[in-house]
Design an enzyme around this catalytic site. Structure first.
Site, PDB file in Angstrom:
ATOM      1  N   ASP A 140      49.630  41.983  74.769  1.00 48.19           N
ATOM      2  CA  ASP A 140      48.586  40.992  75.033  1.00 48.19           C
ATOM      3  C   ASP A 140      49.281  39.639  75.162  1.00 48.19           C
ATOM      4  O   ASP A 140      49.690  39.035  74.171  1.00 48.19           O
ATOM      5  CB  ASP A 140      47.577  40.978  73.877  1.00 48.19           C
ATOM      6  CG  ASP A 140      46.373  40.100  74.160  1.00 48.19           C
ATOM      7  OD1 ASP A 140      46.489  39.182  74.991  1.00 48.19           O
ATOM      8  OD2 ASP A 140      45.321  40.317  73.531  1.00 48.19           O
ATOM      9  N   HIS A 159      68.784  25.452  87.762  1.00 50.97           N
ATOM     10  CA  HIS A 159      67.452  25.731  88.301  1.00 50.97           C
ATOM     11  C   HIS A 159      67.436  25.593  89.820  1.00 50.97           C
ATOM     12  O   HIS A 159      66.905  26.453  90.526  1.00 50.97           O
ATOM     13  CB  HIS A 159      66.421  24.780  87.678  1.00 50.97           C
ATOM     14  CG  HIS A 159      65.792  25.317  86.443  1.00 50.97           C
ATOM     15  ND1 HIS A 159      64.540  25.872  86.431  1.00 50.97           N
ATOM     16  CD2 HIS A 159      66.247  25.400  85.164  1.00 50.97           C
ATOM     17  CE1 HIS A 159      64.240  26.261  85.209  1.00 50.97           C
ATOM     18  NE2 HIS A 159      65.263  25.983  84.415  1.00 50.97           N
TER      19      HIS A 159
END
Length: 353
Positions: free
Chosen positions: A244, A339
């Site tokens: 979850d 990145h």
């Protein structure tokens, strides 16, 4: 397949292997991470590489485990609420018997309460086997609440969930009392590995951890938390293993520790609210079954052992990503260069495909 039953496709890769030891599992394994943040894969991979260069790898210690549900009852006044709380405390064994009769795996292991005005919040704590235990805890609490309303004078129904649990919210109570698996991961990185693989020093990581994770989080008003990005690794791991995902709200609460030990780096991550399971909702999907099997979490073991193994692997994954990011942030420009380069390469690959 209709749109109502479509499965969202999140990119997933296996990274590692990483090495784990401790009181639950001794293993070397790759780990699956499902994420749109592609630089996360090589970042966790670098931390995993470090773990493989250390004899014991990441030492993961399972400290505690429990799933909670708090019920809310209303009394006439505070004195009546206090009498009810004391009555409930006196009946703990009776309540344990009720829970044992409701489930093969649920066990009541603790009862706590909080009184506010005429309201009584009762926090039940359960062992739930290999399940993360949300539904199991709620079912047991429903049975307990019905029994208490029938047998304890002066109280009436408030809610099956009083938010003192606390589910999918960042709170102090979970950090203090625990919810899910409480896991501490530790890694002692030799000076040469810090220099050659992480391209930094123990002293610089320690300084950054104090200034960023501890002081920065304090100034920001963080709740029982001092880390760089536990949530990144947890979400990727949760999506890949059928958890979850909303539980990363409390799951990402935790503290990063770093010490300079004569040039060697002691690095540790404490996660008191790591909520994972190997059975239950989400585990029937084919890719989840494959991933859990590959992680060694589908073996014939005593109840709870597969979930414990999954928890310590998840916690070790968090440490790998946390260590790698902090190392990168000690060097000006390194994080952004990584990145830009990785995301550009990923975009180019997609266009070329």
């Amino acid at each position: 397949m209709t749109d109502a039953h479509a499965i969202a496709g999140v990119p997933m890769r296996w990274v590692g292997p990483l090495r784990v030891s401790g009181n639950v599992a001794v293993t070397e394994t790759q780990v699956p991470l499902a994420t749109y943040e592609s630089p996360l894969w090589p970042s966790v991979g670098r931390g995993a590489k470090v773990s493989m260069l250390v004899e014991k790898g990441i030492v993961a210690t399972l400290v505690d485990e429990r799933m909670t549900r708090s019920v809310l009852v209303e009394a006439v006044d505070a004195q009546t609420a206090l009498r009810a709380a004391r009555t409930i405390d006196e009946r703990t064994e009776e309540l344990r018997d009720l829970v044992r009769g409701s489930s093969r795996f649920a066990r009541l292991i603790g009862v706590r309460h909080e009184i506010n005005a005429n309201l009584l919040f009762v926090r039940f704590e359960f062992a739930t086997g290999d399940a993360s235990g949300h539904n199991m805890a709620t079912l047991a609490s429903d049975i307990l609440l019905k029994h208490l309303l029938e047998t304890v004078p002066g109280i009436s129904y408030g809610s099956i969930s009083g938010n003192y649990c606390t589910d999918k919210k960042a709170t102090a109570v979970n950090g203090i009392l625990g919810r899910g698996k409480n896991v501490v991961t530790e890694l002692l990185v030799p000076r040469a590995v810090v220099t050659d693989v992480l391209h930094t020093t123990a002293a610089r990581i320690v300084e950054l951890n104090i200034r960023k994770n501890l002081l920065g989080t304090l100034l920001a008003g963080g709740i029982r938390s001092a880390n760089a990005h536990f949530a990144n690794m947890l979400l990727g791991f949760y999506l890949a293993t059928g958890q979850d995902a909303a539980n990363i709200v409390e799951g990402s609460q935790g503290v990063t520790m770093a010490e300079d030990r004569d040039g060697d780096l002691y690095f540790a991550c404490t996660l008191p609210n790591l909520i994972v399971g190997t059975v239950g909702n989400g585990k029937g999907l084919g890719f989840v079954e494959t991933n859990l099997t590959r992680l060694g979490c589908r073996e014939d073991r005593p109840a709870g052992d597969n979930a414990r193994r999954l928890a310590v692997i998840a916690a070790a994954t968090v440490l790998c990503g946390e260590l790698s990011l902090l190392a990168a942030q000690t060097n000006p420009g390194e994080l952004m260069r990584a990145h830009v380069q990785l995301e550009r390469d990923n975009t180019t690959a997609k266009v070329g495909a």
